[in-house]
Design a protein around this motif. Structure first.
Motif, PDB file in Angstrom:
ATOM      1  N   GLN A 119       0.841  -1.196   0.000  1.00  0.00           N
ATOM      2  CA  GLN A 119       0.000   0.000   0.000  1.00  0.00           C
ATOM      3  C   GLN A 119       0.877   1.246   0.000  1.00  0.00           C
ATOM      4  N   LEU A 238      -1.229   1.665  -5.693  1.00  0.00           N
ATOM      5  CA  LEU A 238      -2.653   1.956  -5.844  1.00  0.00           C
ATOM      6  C   LEU A 238      -3.167   1.612  -7.236  1.00  0.00           C
ATOM      7  N   MET A 243      -6.713  -3.190  -6.156  1.00  0.00           N
ATOM      8  CA  MET A 243      -7.199  -2.083  -5.338  1.00  0.00           C
ATOM      9  C   MET A 243      -8.661  -1.752  -5.644  1.00  0.00           C
ATOM     10  N   THR A 291     -10.765   4.459   1.563  1.00  0.00           N
ATOM     11  CA  THR A 291      -9.506   3.935   2.074  1.00  0.00           C
ATOM     12  C   THR A 291      -9.560   3.774   3.588  1.00  0.00           C
ATOM     13  N   SER A 311       0.165   3.696   6.922  1.00  0.00           N
ATOM     14  CA  SER A 311      -0.083   2.934   5.701  1.00  0.00           C
ATOM     15  C   SER A 311      -1.512   3.224   5.261  1.00  0.00           C
ATOM     16  N   GLY A 313      -4.465   2.311   2.358  1.00  0.00           N
ATOM     17  CA  GLY A 313      -4.899   1.379   1.329  1.00  0.00           C
ATOM     18  C   GLY A 313      -6.411   1.314   1.291  1.00  0.00           C
ATOM     19  N   MET A 317      -8.554  -4.006   3.192  1.00  0.00           N
ATOM     20  CA  MET A 317      -7.138  -4.285   3.416  1.00  0.00           C
ATOM     21  C   MET A 317      -6.967  -5.410   4.433  1.00  0.00           C
ATOM     22  N   THR A 322      -1.414  -5.241   8.231  1.00  0.00           N
ATOM     23  CA  THR A 322      -1.011  -3.839   8.126  1.00  0.00           C
ATOM     24  C   THR A 322      -0.694  -3.260   9.497  1.00  0.00           C
TER      25      THR A 322
END
Length: 339
Positions: A119, A238, A243, A291, A311, A313, A317, A322
């Motif tokens: 990410q 991305l 994604m 996100t 982070s 993403g 996710m 993460t």
């Protein structure tokens, strides 16, 4: 028991959707997970989860996907932080410890997070306003000019020039340097005013204006807003097909370009107790509505938080992974900062 089972169903839906990026149906859930109940019971649980706003059906006859509310419950109550493997931890420590200076440390931290999570990584430089003074150096550079070098306990170096009397002798400069370092070493910006005042009072009357001028230069350097810098890494991640932002990639990229606002968002999120997570519409930046942002503070060896790293993403996710990556890099980054 039904409430606990529904949480198990939600966890299974989140895990499957993150892994497959496809809506999840009751039959798939019973096949992939040991839920201990019939597909009919799972369907009833899914109906209850949908009514509670935790999952949604994107299309008729499709399975279910988690909502922002569902992800929030997953993170708050269900997600177990998956520990990094021994090789991963060793690689992080080795990679960061090999940095040659602060710029290299920040750049390496960003690359690590981007690689570990797939990410976008955001790493803030240590804030001068929250750093401590390690050393002040006063270097005469030309007739009537003095270079003031400010070195912080996090490795930041700031340099400012100052006009000084042409008859300034080495003895006076050495005395001022020694007094300033003795009085201010390790102090934060909020604490150095009185220390500087004490140094000026201790100098001979004819040298007090110089001590005051040096103090003003140092205070200005530590108080500048413009030094709040961040490094963005992994934006190319991305663009990967996995994604899939419903509103497209452009709003996300535009939000990332608003670095001052982005830094404000991340700073507000930072929790001294550990890693903080902001999901979907919890983000006040409209471009980040699809996100999730995982953020942690990092600090100097004395435990003070001096900056943040994150982070960013899709809401879909791997939250446990993460969170583990951000937490580990923040801890190691704190350890390898100059002390």
């Amino acid at each position: 028991m039904s409430e606990e089972r529904r949480l198990d169903v939600l966890r299974a839906i989140v895990e499957d959707y993150v892994r497959t990026r496809e809506p999840v149906g009751s039959r798939i859930l019973t096949e992939r997970h040991q839920l201990g109940v019939s597909p009919a019971t799972v369907r009833n649980d899914m109906a209850a989860l949908e009514e509670a706003g935790l999952i949604a059906q994107p299309h008729t006859s499709a399975g279910r996907i988690p909502t922002d509310k569902g992800y929030r419950l997953f993170v708050d109550q269900l997600a177990e932080v998956r520990p990094l493997s021994v090789p991963q931890r060793r690689a992080i420590e080795t990679f960061l410890s090999q940095a040659v200076d602060l710029d290299d440390v920040v750049a390496r931290a960003g690359r690590l997070i981007a690689q570990l999570t797939g990410q976008v990584a955001v790493v803030q430089y240590p804030s001068l306003r929250r750093s401590g003074l390690r050393h002040l150096e006063l270097v005469p550079t030309a007739e009537g000019r003095l270079l003031v070098v400010v070195i912080t306990d996090t490795g930041r170096v700031e340099q400012r020039f100052l006009d000084v009397p042409v008859d300034l002798d080495d003895g006076t400069l050495g005395e001022l340097r020694a007094r300033l370092n003795a009085a201010t070493a390790g102090r934060r910006l909020a604490d150095i005013g009185d220390a500087f005042a004490g140094v000026a009072e201790a100098m001979a009357p004819e040298h007090r204006p110089l001590a005051t001028a040096v103090a003003e230069v140092v205070t200005a350097a530590l108080g500048e807003e413009s030094e709040e810098r961040i490094v963005l890494t992994g934006q190319a991640n991305l663009a990967r097909s996995s994604m899939r932002f419903e509103q497209g990639l452009r709003p996300v990229l535009e939000a990332l370009e608003e670095q001052v606002v982005l830094l404000g968002l991340l700073t507000d999120m930072t929790d001294d107790a550990g890693v903080a997570v902001s999901i979907g519409h919890e983000n006040r930046l409209a471009g980040l509505a699809e996100t999730s942002v995982v953020t942690s503070g990092y600090g100097s060896s004395d435990g003070d938080t001096v900056a943040i790293l994150s982070s960013i993403g899709p809401t879909r996710m791997d939250y446990p992974g993460t969170i583990a990556a951000v937490r580990a890099v923040a801890r190691y980054l704190s350890r390898v900062l100059p002390s």
